[in-house]
Design a protein around this motif. Structure first.
Motif, PDB file in Angstrom:
ATOM      1  N   VAL A   1       0.840  -1.190   0.000  1.00  0.00           N
ATOM      2  CA  VAL A   1       0.000   0.000   0.000  1.00  0.00           C
ATOM      3  C   VAL A   1       0.878   1.243   0.000  1.00  0.00           C
ATOM      4  O   VAL A   1       1.887   1.299   0.701  1.00  0.00           O
ATOM      5  CB  VAL A   1      -0.902   0.053   1.259  1.00  0.00           C
ATOM      6  N   ILE A   2       0.487   2.232  -0.789  1.00  0.00           N
ATOM      7  CA  ILE A   2       1.124   3.541  -0.697  1.00  0.00           C
ATOM      8  C   ILE A   2       0.084   4.543  -0.243  1.00  0.00           C
ATOM      9  O   ILE A   2      -1.023   4.618  -0.791  1.00  0.00           O
ATOM     10  CB  ILE A   2       1.748   3.967  -2.043  1.00  0.00           C
ATOM     11  N   ILE A   3       0.452   5.299   0.794  1.00  0.00           N
ATOM     12  CA  ILE A   3      -0.410   6.352   1.318  1.00  0.00           C
ATOM     13  C   ILE A   3       0.110   7.664   0.763  1.00  0.00           C
ATOM     14  O   ILE A   3       1.315   7.913   0.782  1.00  0.00           O
ATOM     15  CB  ILE A   3      -0.312   6.419   2.858  1.00  0.00           C
ATOM     16  N   ILE A   4      -0.781   8.512   0.297  1.00  0.00           N
ATOM     17  CA  ILE A   4      -0.352   9.823  -0.170  1.00  0.00           C
ATOM     18  C   ILE A   4      -0.882  10.856   0.816  1.00  0.00           C
ATOM     19  O   ILE A   4      -2.089  11.046   0.937  1.00  0.00           O
ATOM     20  CB  ILE A   4      -0.876  10.105  -1.590  1.00  0.00           C
ATOM     21  N   GLY A   5       0.042  11.491   1.520  1.00  0.00           N
ATOM     22  CA  GLY A   5      -0.334  12.488   2.517  1.00  0.00           C
ATOM     23  C   GLY A   5       0.064  12.064   3.919  1.00  0.00           C
ATOM     24  O   GLY A   5      -0.196  10.933   4.317  1.00  0.00           O
ATOM     25  N   ALA A   6       0.732  12.974   4.648  1.00  0.00           N
ATOM     26  CA  ALA A   6       1.286  12.637   5.967  1.00  0.00           C
ATOM     27  C   ALA A   6       0.491  13.276   7.100  1.00  0.00           C
ATOM     28  O   ALA A   6       1.015  13.493   8.176  1.00  0.00           O
ATOM     29  CB  ALA A   6       2.747  13.048   6.044  1.00  0.00           C
TER      30      ALA A   6
ATOM     31  N   ALA B   1      -2.236  -1.198  -3.779  1.00  0.00           N
ATOM     32  CA  ALA B   1      -3.367  -0.320  -3.479  1.00  0.00           C
ATOM     33  C   ALA B   1      -2.857   1.023  -2.986  1.00  0.00           C
ATOM     34  O   ALA B   1      -1.712   1.137  -2.540  1.00  0.00           O
ATOM     35  CB  ALA B   1      -4.258  -0.963  -2.428  1.00  0.00           C
ATOM     36  N   PHE B   2      -3.716   2.032  -3.082  1.00  0.00           N
ATOM     37  CA  PHE B   2      -3.319   3.396  -2.736  1.00  0.00           C
ATOM     38  C   PHE B   2      -4.383   4.043  -1.856  1.00  0.00           C
ATOM     39  O   PHE B   2      -5.582   3.773  -2.030  1.00  0.00           O
ATOM     40  CB  PHE B   2      -3.140   4.236  -4.007  1.00  0.00           C
ATOM     41  N   ILE B   3      -3.916   4.866  -0.927  1.00  0.00           N
ATOM     42  CA  ILE B   3      -4.868   5.648  -0.134  1.00  0.00           C
ATOM     43  C   ILE B   3      -4.548   7.117  -0.355  1.00  0.00           C
ATOM     44  O   ILE B   3      -3.415   7.556  -0.165  1.00  0.00           O
ATOM     45  CB  ILE B   3      -4.788   5.287   1.363  1.00  0.00           C
ATOM     46  N   LEU B   4      -5.553   7.854  -0.786  1.00  0.00           N
ATOM     47  CA  LEU B   4      -5.383   9.282  -1.038  1.00  0.00           C
ATOM     48  C   LEU B   4      -5.838  10.038   0.205  1.00  0.00           C
ATOM     49  O   LEU B   4      -7.017  10.012   0.563  1.00  0.00           O
ATOM     50  CB  LEU B   4      -6.217   9.691  -2.257  1.00  0.00           C
ATOM     51  N   ALA B   5      -4.893  10.698   0.871  1.00  0.00           N
ATOM     52  CA  ALA B   5      -5.220  11.460   2.082  1.00  0.00           C
ATOM     53  C   ALA B   5      -4.483  12.790   2.035  1.00  0.00           C
ATOM     54  O   ALA B   5      -3.731  13.147   2.930  1.00  0.00           O
ATOM     55  CB  ALA B   5      -4.829  10.661   3.326  1.00  0.00           C
ATOM     56  N   THR B   6      -4.688  13.525   0.948  1.00  0.00           N
ATOM     57  CA  THR B   6      -3.912  14.735   0.701  1.00  0.00           C
ATOM     58  C   THR B   6      -4.572  15.990   1.258  1.00  0.00           C
ATOM     59  O   THR B   6      -4.037  17.083   1.096  1.00  0.00           O
ATOM     60  CB  THR B   6      -3.692  14.928  -0.811  1.00  0.00           C
TER      61      THR B   6
END
Lengths: 398, 412
Positions: free
Chosen positions: A8-13, A289-294
């Motif tokens: 998984v790659i998460i986008i946004g810290a 899979a990706f999670i967009l949390a920008t």
């Protein structure tokens, strides 16, 4: 094709990204998180607003409009998200207090009260009304904090000023980490003949050792001490970010800093990789899979041009509240600007509706219809939807 | 430069190690985008505090608006360097390459000078601090080896950098043996200082001179099908970013496209199933101090990924603290207190992990952290060599890097 393939790659810290990432890493996923820079949580008060529409946040959530994405999260998920958060933060030395069934007040730097749900322990003693008898200790030339605002609103408040030799929030906070400084400060404050029940400080009581510093002052002064959140640089926001980041690291997650995702490699109904700009070879990272949390506009997830609102990385369909001239109210300080409803509409699986990506999940402040300012559902909403999106991702992988 | 993009959120300030401990530095926001609005081409620069920035790039990493305060400050430093007389320390460190050549040639003498009381006094007079011992020059530097020896599956040109060349050629030799054991041909192309010390001391012209020579040399190897490998993360960042950026060197893009971090390269070969190294047990607990410039490379932490493959090795990753030395920055008297305070903080974080030794890609990080803590400090390549049973004749550094500090540290 990239070097390493992640699950998984998460986008946004921010709160949402780090929370989802930690949960997935704890469940055995190989997780990377990419971020353009540090998130807006660093600028926040560090308080976890769940929903401020009523005394009981849970009832306030129930009363939100039908399209509000908070309704996509179960009560149980909210409880689990909050319990998990409190446990992790306490483990990291940043205890939070409060329950999902009760809102509370925190004294602000301009003497007003902010409604919130979970607060860092350093604000626990914050008075719950204007009657509170408090003594504010501030620092000479501290540019970002004027006790006069508080004194003018609270009847039983007074203040005194300590000269730390430095006039910035960050500088004073790091001085407090030095035992010699703390000791000479304590000798000074003991002589101030403080009569009020509690002692308030702008939130500058240390960075890493804030709990120990506060406890030491409380012990010597024999009364509760609390912090008042300041405008950025906000130490409570920074402490929260640091602890969220540490729990992500501890769970085995990897963070790619200054890694602004600028686009994606796609195939059929799947996102295969995210791409960033680079001085040399193309730089991309693959995942299942990706999670967009920008986040929203300030966080960098959304941007607007003259006619439309755009999601920056995947060009997902964005809910737009009418034409541009209808985005704003005339009253600047109104909490009802329709622009607060802009964002991504998701279904119960936290995937964007009217989008063809099967492995892209969306959570946090980028979701449509949240109206953060009006509903007072900031970090709490991020915690809950991050958990729900991560669980949905795990469910789909089974 | 995108100083107009600054929304003054102060996240950069919160990330600035220098600002945290030195009130004379106004922080990356003021020294960068804020002051940039007032910098005029016509007036002589007055912002002497730009020289207090250590160029760790943490503000660039943290900025959510893409402003790159460190880059703005770096340019201001170059201008300040041109318009103002440079101190002896700045001049010396900008020319570190030539100085080190002299030092290596006369190693027994130069080392004795640097360690002796009188030598230290002279260094201090020149504005150079001696709170950690100066690295010991090595009499034998890296031999040039412009032609490949065998027929490996890959051909690489190794940009070893000044630290390995002048102080620790033993690590360089280990890296060559490591690559050769993975069936990779290694050449050592003609090379000069990457230019970063000159840039950091306000001498852009000298930096460009070095960069031009390096690009000429490396470019030939790229044309001949070689990949370029660096092991020093600051050299790497300079090759990849500064050659194209502030130095504006022609053909720099070609170099950047073909240049790899050593561990990134090995990891890539493993993932592409080109090689299958058999890592042996290394039962130890190490604290991996991530150099600021590796963090700035946007490639993750490849050495950490490799070390995760080593059975028995417990690796604590620390990427929140700058060691404070920042190349030649901490060796200047004016920066000594800053460097020591930051170094002590980094050491306390390392100690908290309970690790028995320190690992870091950057020679100057190792120098600082090893010097301040008395612990052994290794290059990740040394750990990997150990795990692959590659014999590295480690230079005896114990008596210098790890010895008791003769002079009490400045109180902080």
């Amino acid at each position: 094709m990239s070097l390493v393939e992640y699950d998984v790659i998460i986008i946004g810290a921010g709160v949402a990204g780090l929370t989802a990432g930690t949960l997935l890493a704890e469940r055995g996923k190989k997780v990377a998180l990419v971020t353009a820079g540090e998130p807006t949580v660093c600028l926040s008060t560090g308080c976890i607003d769940l929903c401020s529409g009523a005394d009981n946040p849970e009832e306030a959530i129930d009363a939100l409009p039908a399209q509000h994405p908070f309704h996509l999260v179960t009560r149980q998920q909210i409880h689990q998200a909050v319990d998990d958060f409190k446990r992790k933060m306490a483990g990291a030395g940043l205890a939070y207090v409060g329950q999902t069934s009760r809102n509370r007040l925190v004294l602000s730097a301009i003497g007003t009260f902010k409604t919130t749900c979970l607060i860092p322990e350093s604000m626990q003693a914050s008075p719950q009304s204007e009657e509170g008898k408090i003594h504010v200790v501030t620092f000479a030339c501290l540019k970002d904090f004027y006790p006069g605002y508080i004194i003018s609103r609270l009847k039983n408040a007074s203040f005194s000023t300590y000269d730390a030799g430095i006039s910035t929030t960050m500088g004073i906070a790091s001085l407090f980490e030095d035992e010699n400084f703390l000791e000479s400060f304590l000798l000074w404050v003991e002589k101030q003949n403080i009569r009020e029940d509690k002692i308030a400080f702008p939130a500058v009581l240390g960075l890493e050792s804030s709990a120990a510093i506060r406890e030491k002052i409380e012990y010597r002064m024999e009364r509760p001490v609390f912090e008042i959140p300041t405008i950025p640089p906000s130490m409570p926001g920074r402490r929260l970010f640091n602890c969220l980041k540490d729990s992500f690291h501890r769970a085995g997650g990897v963070i790619y800093w200054d890694w602004q995702a600028t686009g994606a490699e796609k195939s059929g109904r799947l996102i295969e990789a995210v791409i960033t700009e680079s001085h040399g070879r193309p730089n991309s990272l693959n995942a299942q899979a990706f999670i967009l949390a920008t986040g929203s506009f300030v966080g960098g997830g959304l941007r607007a041009d003259h006619s439309k609102i755009i999601e920056n990385i995947f060009d997902l369909p964005v809910y737009t509240p009418g034409k541009r001239e209808e985005w704003f109210e005339q009253d600047y300080f109104s909490l009802n600007h329709p622009i607060g409803r802009a964002g991504i509409v998701v279904d119960g699986s936290f995937r964007a509706v009217e989008s063809r990506w099967d492995n892209l999940y969306v959570c946090g402040n980028i979701l449509a219809h949240i109206e953060v300012l009006k509903n007072g559902c900031g970090h709490g909403f991020a915690l809950a939807t991050a958990r729900a999106a991560a669980e949905s991702l795990l469910e789909a992988g089974r | 430069m995108k100083f107009e993009h600054c929304i003054r959120c102060t996240i950069c300030v919160e990330n600035c190690p220098v600002f945290r401990v030195n009130p004379d530095f106004p922080g990356p926001k003021q020294a960068g985008p804020d002051a940039q609005r007032f910098r005029s081409e016509k007036d002589k620069t007055v912002d002497h505090w730009v020289m207090l920035c250590s160029q760790c790039k943490r503000c660039d990493m943290a900025c959510p608006s893409g402003v790159e305060p460190a880059e703005i400050i770096l340019r201001a430093q170059q201008r300040y360097g041109i318009e103002h007389p440079r101190t002896a320390a700045h001049l010396l460190f900008a020319n570190n390459y030539y100085l080190s050549q002299l030092g290596s040639l006369t190693a027994p003498l130069a080392n004795r000078f640097a360690a002796a009381g009188i030598g230290k006094k002279i260094l201090q007079r020149m504005g150079i601090t001696t709170y950690i011992p100066f690295p010991e020059f090595s009499f034998r530097t890296m031999k040039k080896k412009p032609k490949p020896a065998g027929k490996g599956r890959k051909k690489v040109a190794f940009f070893y950098g000044c630290f390995i060349n002048f102080y620790r050629p033993d690590i360089g030799a280990g890296i060559i043996r490591l690559l050769e054991s993975l069936n990779i041909d290694v050449v050592l192309p003609p090379q000069w200082c990457c230019g970063l010390p000159a840039l950091g001391n306000g001498n852009l012209a000298l930096a460009r001179y070095f960069a031009g020579k390096n690009v000429d040399s490396l470019s030939d190897y790229v044309d001949a099908g070689y990949d370029i490998i660096y092991s020093c993360t600051s050299c790497g960042l300079c090759l990849l970013n500064d050659y194209q950026g502030i130095m504006d060197i022609p053909r720099a893009k070609k170099i950047a496209e073909n240049t790899y971090d050593l561990h990134e390269y090995i990891l890539r070969l493993i993932i592409e199933k080109n090689i299958r190294p058999e890592f042996r047990d290394v039962s130890r607990s190490v604290a991996y101090h991530i150099p600021c410039h590796l963090r700035a490379m946007k490639i993750g932490y490849p050495a950490a990924d490799l070390m995760k493959m080593i059975p028995g090795l417990e690796c604590h990753i620390l990427d929140d603290a700058c060691c404070g030395l920042s190349g030649s920055y901490g060796f200047k008297k004016t920066n000594e207190t800053t460097a020591v305070q930051l170094g002590k903080r980094a050491v306390s974080l390392i100690r908290k992990t309970g690790a028995s030794s320190i690992v870091s890609d950057c020679g100057s990080c190792r120098m600082q952290l090893g010097g301040l803590s008395g612990m052994d400090a290794f290059d990740p390549a040394e750990i990997i060599c150990e795990s692959l049973a590659i014999d590295v004749k480690r230079k005896n550094t114990k008596n210098r890097e790890g010895r008791k500090i003769a002079r009490p540290l400045p109180s902080v």
